[in-house]
Design a protein around this motif. Structure first.
Motif, PDB file in Angstrom:
ATOM      1  N   GLU A  89       0.859  -1.182   0.000  1.00  0.00           N
ATOM      2  CA  GLU A  89       0.000   0.000   0.000  1.00  0.00           C
ATOM      3  C   GLU A  89       0.894   1.231   0.000  1.00  0.00           C
ATOM      4  O   GLU A  89       1.919   1.270   0.694  1.00  0.00           O
ATOM      5  CB  GLU A  89      -0.904  -0.019   1.236  1.00  0.00           C
ATOM      6  CG  GLU A  89      -1.796   1.196   1.417  1.00  0.00           C
ATOM      7  CD  GLU A  89      -2.753   1.378   0.248  1.00  0.00           C
ATOM      8  OE1 GLU A  89      -2.414   2.189  -0.633  1.00  0.00           O
ATOM      9  OE2 GLU A  89      -3.793   0.728   0.224  1.00  0.00           O
ATOM     10  N   ILE A 131      -2.215   2.664   6.253  1.00  0.00           N
ATOM     11  CA  ILE A 131      -3.632   2.359   6.427  1.00  0.00           C
ATOM     12  C   ILE A 131      -4.245   3.207   7.534  1.00  0.00           C
ATOM     13  O   ILE A 131      -5.448   3.483   7.537  1.00  0.00           O
ATOM     14  CB  ILE A 131      -3.823   0.849   6.698  1.00  0.00           C
ATOM     15  CG1 ILE A 131      -5.302   0.471   6.556  1.00  0.00           C
ATOM     16  CG2 ILE A 131      -3.255   0.450   8.046  1.00  0.00           C
ATOM     17  CD1 ILE A 131      -5.552  -1.017   6.602  1.00  0.00           C
ATOM     18  N   TYR A 140       0.010  -4.002   3.411  1.00  0.00           N
ATOM     19  CA  TYR A 140      -0.181  -4.643   2.116  1.00  0.00           C
ATOM     20  C   TYR A 140      -1.667  -4.933   1.924  1.00  0.00           C
ATOM     21  O   TYR A 140      -2.399  -5.125   2.889  1.00  0.00           O
ATOM     22  CB  TYR A 140       0.598  -5.958   2.044  1.00  0.00           C
ATOM     23  CG  TYR A 140       2.101  -5.782   2.198  1.00  0.00           C
ATOM     24  CD1 TYR A 140       2.927  -5.760   1.077  1.00  0.00           C
ATOM     25  CD2 TYR A 140       2.682  -5.639   3.452  1.00  0.00           C
ATOM     26  CE1 TYR A 140       4.296  -5.597   1.197  1.00  0.00           C
ATOM     27  CE2 TYR A 140       4.054  -5.462   3.588  1.00  0.00           C
ATOM     28  CZ  TYR A 140       4.857  -5.451   2.466  1.00  0.00           C
ATOM     29  OH  TYR A 140       6.214  -5.273   2.588  1.00  0.00           O
ATOM     30  N   TYR A 141      -2.092  -4.981   0.669  1.00  0.00           N
ATOM     31  CA  TYR A 141      -3.490  -5.319   0.381  1.00  0.00           C
ATOM     32  C   TYR A 141      -3.537  -6.387  -0.715  1.00  0.00           C
ATOM     33  O   TYR A 141      -2.617  -6.473  -1.548  1.00  0.00           O
ATOM     34  CB  TYR A 141      -4.286  -4.085  -0.021  1.00  0.00           C
ATOM     35  CG  TYR A 141      -3.875  -3.457  -1.320  1.00  0.00           C
ATOM     36  CD1 TYR A 141      -4.495  -3.816  -2.525  1.00  0.00           C
ATOM     37  CD2 TYR A 141      -2.872  -2.485  -1.367  1.00  0.00           C
ATOM     38  CE1 TYR A 141      -4.125  -3.238  -3.720  1.00  0.00           C
ATOM     39  CE2 TYR A 141      -2.487  -1.901  -2.565  1.00  0.00           C
ATOM     40  CZ  TYR A 141      -3.118  -2.285  -3.735  1.00  0.00           C
ATOM     41  OH  TYR A 141      -2.736  -1.711  -4.923  1.00  0.00           O
ATOM     42  N   ASN A 180      -4.138  -7.968  -4.118  1.00  0.00           N
ATOM     43  CA  ASN A 180      -4.259  -7.320  -5.420  1.00  0.00           C
ATOM     44  C   ASN A 180      -5.203  -8.051  -6.370  1.00  0.00           C
ATOM     45  O   ASN A 180      -5.380  -7.642  -7.517  1.00  0.00           O
ATOM     46  CB  ASN A 180      -2.885  -7.142  -6.075  1.00  0.00           C
ATOM     47  CG  ASN A 180      -2.230  -8.464  -6.432  1.00  0.00           C
ATOM     48  OD1 ASN A 180      -2.761  -9.542  -6.151  1.00  0.00           O
ATOM     49  ND2 ASN A 180      -1.058  -8.402  -7.028  1.00  0.00           N
ATOM     50  N   ARG A 183       3.723  -3.474  -7.546  1.00  0.00           N
ATOM     51  CA  ARG A 183       2.500  -2.729  -7.860  1.00  0.00           C
ATOM     52  C   ARG A 183       2.255  -2.631  -9.358  1.00  0.00           C
ATOM     53  O   ARG A 183       1.110  -2.584  -9.804  1.00  0.00           O
ATOM     54  CB  ARG A 183       2.582  -1.317  -7.254  1.00  0.00           C
ATOM     55  CG  ARG A 183       2.400  -1.291  -5.735  1.00  0.00           C
ATOM     56  CD  ARG A 183       2.530   0.127  -5.196  1.00  0.00           C
ATOM     57  NE  ARG A 183       1.601   1.039  -5.816  1.00  0.00           N
ATOM     58  CZ  ARG A 183       0.330   1.196  -5.447  1.00  0.00           C
ATOM     59  NH1 ARG A 183      -0.147   0.485  -4.447  1.00  0.00           N
ATOM     60  NH2 ARG A 183      -0.448   2.071  -6.050  1.00  0.00           N
TER      61      ARG A 183
END
Length: 226
Positions: free
Chosen positions: A136, A140, A170-171, A173, A201
């Motif tokens: 990210e 957050i 982190y997210y 994807n 990314r």
């Protein structure tokens, strides 16, 4: 390992996106072709409720069983219900497996090497699941809910910190998922034996809207993500 590509016909954010032409090729074709290039992949299945998607998927080398039931193709249908349905369908056809890969057609920039590395991680860790994540950009803790009157509603405790001093978050994807049959049959995606496969990314675009589609087209045309 078997790959499942879920591709329903309905899409409100970008109608018809799974077969919309991306630089001259249907969006779903990128995922089918990439999966077939991965050495560890033995077969690629597309699950859809749309005849047109089914025809295109077959043309690009995917296996397409009977169209999925309508209740598994609504906006409110849960992906895990489709996975359980496909496990039963595979077993009915005499195909049994302990694990499988899910690749969403909305991630056209992933490469075969990413699939290979995620599968290798799955075996190395003796995992219940491996899910792709990407860093990210912003912490957050900066996120807020916005009320109807446009005032802020905290999600986290307010903390005044420089971005550089905070841990990277982190997210998911949306690019690669690997699950054991046992985990899915428990209606779960995560366990203590779940691991992240980290992706840059630039490979992590997930197409939901026209601007995502346009950005993917730009990256592909400029070979930035190749």
């Amino acid at each position: 390992m078997i790959v499942l590509i879920p591709a329903r016909g309905g899409s409100k954010g970008l109608p018809g996106k799974n077969i919309k032409l991306l630089n001259g090729k249907p969006l779903i074709a990128y995922t089918i072709e990439t999966a077939l290039q991965a050495k560890s992949v033995t077969a690629v299945y597309v699950s859809t409720d749309c005849e047109e998607i089914a025809t295109i998927a077959k043309n690009y080398g995917a296996l397409v069983p009977a169209l999925r039931p309508a209740h598994l193709a609504t906006d409110s249908a849960l992906a895990i219900d489709l996975y359980n349905y496909m496990l039963l369908e595979w077993e009915k056809s005499g195909l049994t497996m302990d694990h499988f890969v899910v690749l969403q057609p909305t991630s056209p920039l992933r490469k075969a090497i990413h699939i290979e590395e995620a599968i290798a991680l799955f075996y190395e860790k003796k995992a219940d699941s491996v899910i792709s994540y990407t860093p990210e950009v912003h912490p957050i803790s900066w996120h807020k809910y916005i009320r109807e009157d446009l005032t802020f509603e905290p999600i986290f405790d307010d903390e005044l910190s420089n971005r550089q001093s905070l841990k990277t978050s982190y997210y998911p994807n949306g690019s690669i998922y690997i699950f054991t049959k046992n985990l899915i049959q428990q209606n779960r995606y995560f366990s203590a034996k779940s691991f992240a496969y980290l992706m840059d990314r630039k490979y992590s675009i997930d197409i939901d809207y026209q601007e995502d589609f346009d950005y993917a087209a730009f990256l592909l045309s400029k070979s930035i993500a190749l």
